[in-house]
Design an enzyme around this catalytic site. Structure first.
Site, short mmCIF file in Angstrom:
data_model
loop_
_atom_site.label_atom_id
_atom_site.label_comp_id
_atom_site.label_asym_id
_atom_site.label_seq_id
_atom_site.Cartn_x
_atom_site.Cartn_y
_atom_site.Cartn_z
N SER A 104 2.97 -0.65 9.54
CA SER A 104 3.27 0.60 10.22
C SER A 104 2.46 1.78 9.70
O SER A 104 2.36 2.79 10.38
CB SER A 104 4.75 0.92 10.05
OG SER A 104 5.06 1.18 8.68
N SER A 153 3.74 -3.11 5.53
CA SER A 153 3.25 -1.91 6.20
C SER A 153 2.17 -1.13 5.45
O SER A 153 1.57 -0.22 6.00
CB SER A 153 4.41 -0.97 6.52
OG SER A 153 5.09 -1.44 7.65
N LYS A 171 1.71 9.70 5.17
CA LYS A 171 2.44 9.09 6.29
C LYS A 171 3.60 9.99 6.71
O LYS A 171 4.30 10.55 5.86
CB LYS A 171 2.97 7.71 5.84
CG LYS A 171 3.58 6.86 6.93
CD LYS A 171 4.04 5.50 6.37
CE LYS A 171 4.52 4.55 7.45
NZ LYS A 171 4.90 3.23 6.90
#
Lengths: 489, 485
Positions: free
Chosen positions: B151, B175, B76
């Protein structure tokens, strides 16, 4: 200056006012690294050379508390006779400024590391206690430099993140003189403890000054104004005098005092409004989620307590009780740690009272003239002690001692060596003296006769002759005795 | 040789160890997949040259004792990576290249892995659909109209589409678990403090936690083992002995007590979610676990509490993006205040601005007590609910999300309905607990659905064990037809 009675009031046509002062002192913690990062805290480095990723608030950087700074704060708290809080919390104080990289200052808001304490001031009118409200730890900001370029502001982050102790007093201070005494006392205590160097020129000690006035007899405190970031005692005093007069004038004219933050303009010698209460920042304090609450173990506090050096109040007491010094002498000699250290070293090796007199007289005068302080005195404590002992033992007279002292200042030499090599030793052998005096009496037979006929004033003449002949080295007391004896015969 | 990228991490590691495949071949296979999957918009930055170089180095001097030997991994874009652009999905960091490596990614590289690229995510991890990223929305490989969750949407999408053998995300309110649920993959949010936050772009410090996202529970254990560990640079990191989650993985869960909280049956919850939950209970029961009805009475306050605490912390954490020292700076400013305003107006997207405003509001004097302070108190009550029940049960089973993946654009104009996605995941963050999302079934459209196992603090091993046993008996299979090719 030696006023017996406190008399700082402002007299106006409408009445007599007293001035109420509280100080928020910001003292930089003496530590090798910053409060939450490993960067060096040394003063005077090139701009932005002592800045870590944490100090400059790069993404993902996290603060880690520096234990050394915690210990320094606890020590300072102990030195202020204050309550040490086993549980304290670091909060974020949020505001935007170019020299505040995080966009918040890590400080302590509701739960400071140190609670209430007190400081004793020695005023000419007696001792006076000033309450300490709290002491908390916080980060210093960087520096914005506005005058290097006409268009841009430069930012130096070397100072960003250095640990500060904010020491908040109660509104117990009543005059500029007391401000002076309070700041100096705080500084002395912190220097004894080694927790802050107290250097106001380098900005390691600065203060916000809260001032209000009220008519004598009023119980309620007046509205206060805060004068921000004053960095010398003289300026603090000037700011207070100006501000108190301004407030009295307002009140006398039936106007209200607005609670506000003011700046002191050192050039114009006046305070100016910076922002009113309505414009005050909303700092949105909240506990810093990057840091756990700080819990101190009782043992750590106890260990620090045991490690504390003797503090000025205690030392002063000891100088009076054990060394027989006057309170005045003791006060002067404990005022700086370096001075008291020097004095103690001298006192260990020589007469304590005489050492105090000579230190506060000739030594301080010399240092003052040369613009030196005790730590770079040309005379070492050991040599100074030897000089005192030479006087005490009668080896040299006080007058000769002053000469020896001068030579010591010039050469840094040991007094014994100077006395020896220059033959300055006092003439204390009665037989030698008798021989010398007989010689003088024989030479001045006429004067002897006049003396014996009743002109006793001539005694001084004979003493002078003895001193002349001995080069000032004759022991004065002995000279008197021998002279009297021989003149009788 | 069959397509290795179809396999899970454990199998790939075995193949490397057995020298059936080189790290270089593996890396090239992933690069090929990534290049063919641009439509998914999963990558913000690729580091192919660097990855190929690392793969070659590994093949020349292989170290098979490592837990991730020669494994390329995409992560990420919230993890700071040394000399590789790190954007947090935001314009304000779109030119930011850190000079440092986050502790979690460093732990992965120290375990033998290397970086394949940086994965898209919601801006500053604020979002539940990966639609708030400055770099555009990510598409779920399950269907070309679907969001991948958020997310960590780039992470879930890339994993499900075989663009990385495993990955890592961050989970502040769900997330990791919600995108895992939306893509039929496994996601773990560890106990707060198990993985270091150092070097991760902060969203809400008291809630943020990095965790693994993988195809299987075993892979999840492997990744957690590699990435976790005490870090003295993070004051909230937990100082404990390293655990060997993958080696200690057991599928015997006989006698374990599983709590079923009644408050997780919310109004208007699709019937399919209820059915999925029932299916999960049945599987665990059949494995010898004991189901116990429990109550977590403050659950209904979790979402509002979260949406006070998280924005409050975010409003302060994001103050550092001011254009002064790094990142984006607006060029059209005449003074300092102007520069702040322009930089932040142009640099942040709407969702980030919304949360900064909410956070600033709830911390303001006069509102602090009513919002932030009260939320902190409620947070304690939520945590206490869990504490009380963990004296009676070993773990808690709930659905991961109240729905399957929704359509792109479906909720972008309705923040509250978007926030409702996190209803089952946020209590866990508020309480600092570990929780695992497991793929457990599909809805009537065939979209994956997940179940969540919540554990006691630092009890990751137990929820991994339960998940491991569950996985063996659930027979879930992700159906992805590679429509993007």
């Amino acid at each position: 200056m030696n006023k017996e009675k406190f008399d700082y009031f402002i007299n106006s046509e409408k009445g007599k006012y007293e001035v109420i002062i509280g100080l928020e002192v910001h003292a930089q913690v003496l530590s090798n690294s910053k409060l939450f990062s490993g960067s060096s805290t040394k003063f005077g480095a090139n701009p932005n050379n002592q800045v870590s990723l944490i100090d400059s608030a790069f993404p993902g950087m996290l603060p880690v508390i520096n234990e050394e700074c915690i210990k320094q704060a606890v020590k300072t708290g102990l030195g202020l006779n204050a309550k040490i809080n086993n549980y304290s919390v670091f909060d974020r104080k949020n505001y935007f400024y170019a020299d505040l990289p995080q966009g918040y200052q890590i400080s302590q808001y509701k739960s400071p590391i140190v609670g209430e304490g007190k400081v004793t001031l020695d005023m000419p009118y007696g001792s006076k206690e000033v309450g300490i409200e709290r002491l908390h730890l916080e980060q210093d900001a960087g520096k914005s430099i506005h005058d290097m370029d006409p268009q841009y502001t430069y930012v130096d982050l070397n100072r960003s993140g250095i640990a500060l102790m904010e020491i908040v007093s109660k509104p117990d201070i009543r005059s500029p003189e007391e401000v002076n005494a309070y700041i100096k006392k705080l500084r002395t205590i912190m220097r004894y403890l080694g927790t802050c160097d107290g250097n106001m020129q380098e900005g390691s000690l600065r203060a916000d000054v809260n001032v209000s006035v009220r008519k004598i007899g009023d119980k309620k405190l007046g509205t206060r104004c805060e004068i921000k970031n004053v960095n010398s005692i003289k300026f603090m005093q000037m700011a207070i005098e100006y501000e108190a007069k301004r407030q009295v004038e307002l009140l006398d004219n039936g106007k209200n005092i607005e609670q506000e933050t003011r700046l002191f303009d050192t050039k114009k010698n006046e305070t100016r409004s910076m922002r009113s209460k309505e414009d005050a920042h909303d700092y949105r304090y909240f506990p810093d989620p990057d840091l756990l609450p700080l819990t101190l173990e009782e043992k750590m506090i106890d260990d620090l307590k045991k490690s504390l050096p003797e503090l000025p109040d205690k030392k002063k007491e000891r100088f009076i009780n054990e060394y027989g010094l006057s309170p005045y002498e003791a006060n002067v000699l404990v005022s700086e740690k370096e001075i008291s250290d020097f004095y103690e070293e001298v006192a260990k090796l020589s007469d304590k009272k005489l050492a105090a007199t000579w230190m506060m007289g000739d030594l301080f005068a010399m240092l003052n003239n040369k613009g030196l302080n005790i730590s770079n005195s040309p005379i070492t404590a050991k040599n100074f002690a030897e000089l005192i002992q030479s006087i005490k033992s009668g080896e040299i007279s006080g007058r000769i001692a002053k000469e020896v002292f001068e030579i010591m200042v010039q050469s840094g030499d040991n007094p014994k060596k100077i006395i020896e090599s220059k033959g300055m030793k006092q003439q204390s052998d009665p037989k030698e003296l008798e021989k010398m005096i007989n010689e003088i009496l024989t030479k001045n037979k006429d004067k002897v006769d006049q003396y014996k006929a009743g002109k006793e004033k001539l005694f001084g003449f004979f003493v002078g002759e003895v001193m002349k002949l001995s080069g000032g080295k004759a022991n004065p007391q002995l000279t008197n005795e021998v002279l009297k004896k021989l003149l009788k015969g | 040789m069959s397509d290795l990228t179809n396999k899970n991490l454990k199998e790939i590691v075995e193949n490397i160890k057995l020298k059936k495949i080189s790290s270089l071949d593996l890396t090239q296979a992933y690069i090929k997949n990534i290049e063919g999957a641009k439509k998914l918009n999963t990558f913000v930055t690729t580091t192919f040259d660097q990855a190929l170089e690392k793969a070659k180095q590994f093949d020349q001097k292989p170290n098979y004792d490592q837990i991730l030997p020669g494994i390329p991994l995409a992560v990420k874009d919230l993890f700071c990576t040394e000399n590789v652009k790190t954007t947090a999905g935001s314009n304000i960091l779109n030119n930011f290249v850190p000079s440092y490596e986050s502790t979690v990614t460093k732990n992965l590289w120290d375990s033998g892995a290397f970086l394949l690229g940086k994965l898209n995510c919601d801006e500053f991890a604020m979002g539940s659909s990966n639609e708030t990223s400055f770099f555009g929305n990510v598409i779920n490989p399950i269907g070309d109209q679907l969001v991948p969750g958020g997310s960590s949407g780039g992470s879930s999408s890339a994993l499900a589409a075989n663009l990385t053998p495993a990955t890592i995300g961050t989970d502040t309110g769900g997330s990791i678990r919600q995108p895992a649920s939306f893509t039929g993959t496994v996601g773990l949010k560890p106990t707060y403090g198990l993985c270091s936050r150092w070097g991760i772009v902060a969203f809400a410090s008291s809630l943020d936690q990095a965790g693994p996202m993988t195809k299987t529970v075993t892979d999840c254990a492997i990744m957690l083992e590699a990435m976790s560990g005490f870090d003295e640079k993070d004051s909230t990191s937990i100082d404990k002995k390293k655990e060997f989650y993958s080696k200690n993985l057991k599928d015997n869960i006989k006698g374990l007590k599983i709590g079923i909280p009644k408050e997780y049956r919310v109004d208007n919850m699709p019937k399919e979610i209820d059915e999925l939950w029932e299916k999960g209970k049945k599987i665990l029961k059949n494995l010898g676990a004991q189901l116990i009805d429990i109550s977590l009475p403050h659950t209904k306050y979790a979402l509002p509490t979260y949406y006070i605490v998280a924005p409050a912390e975010a409003s302060s954490n994001l103050a550092r993006y001011d254009g002064v020292r790094y990142g984006y700076r607006s060029q059209k400013s005449k003074d300092l205040i102007d520069m702040y305003e322009n930089t932040r107006s142009e640099g942040f997207g709407d969702e980030v601005k919304r949360r900064i405003l909410i956070g600033t509001y709830v911390l303001s004097s006069g509102y602090y007590d009513a919002y932030y302070l009260k939320a902190q108190k409620v947070r304690q009550l939520i945590k206490k609910d869990f504490d009380n029940n963990f004296t009676k049960v070993d773990a808690i089973l709930t659905p991961s999300t109240p729905s399957s993946a929704f359509k792109i654009g479906e909720k972008t104009n309705d923040p509250v309905s978007m926030y409702l996605n996190d209803i089952f995941t946020v209590p866990v963050n508020l309480a600092g607990l570990p929780a695992l999302s497991l793929p457990a079934g599909v809805d009537k459209q065939g979209y994956p659905l997940g179940l969540q196992l919540i554990g006691k603090p630092l009890d990751e091993q137990k929820i991994l064990n339960i998940g491991y046993a569950f996985e063996k008996n659930c027979s879930f299979k992700n159906k992805i037809n590679k429509w993007w090719l």
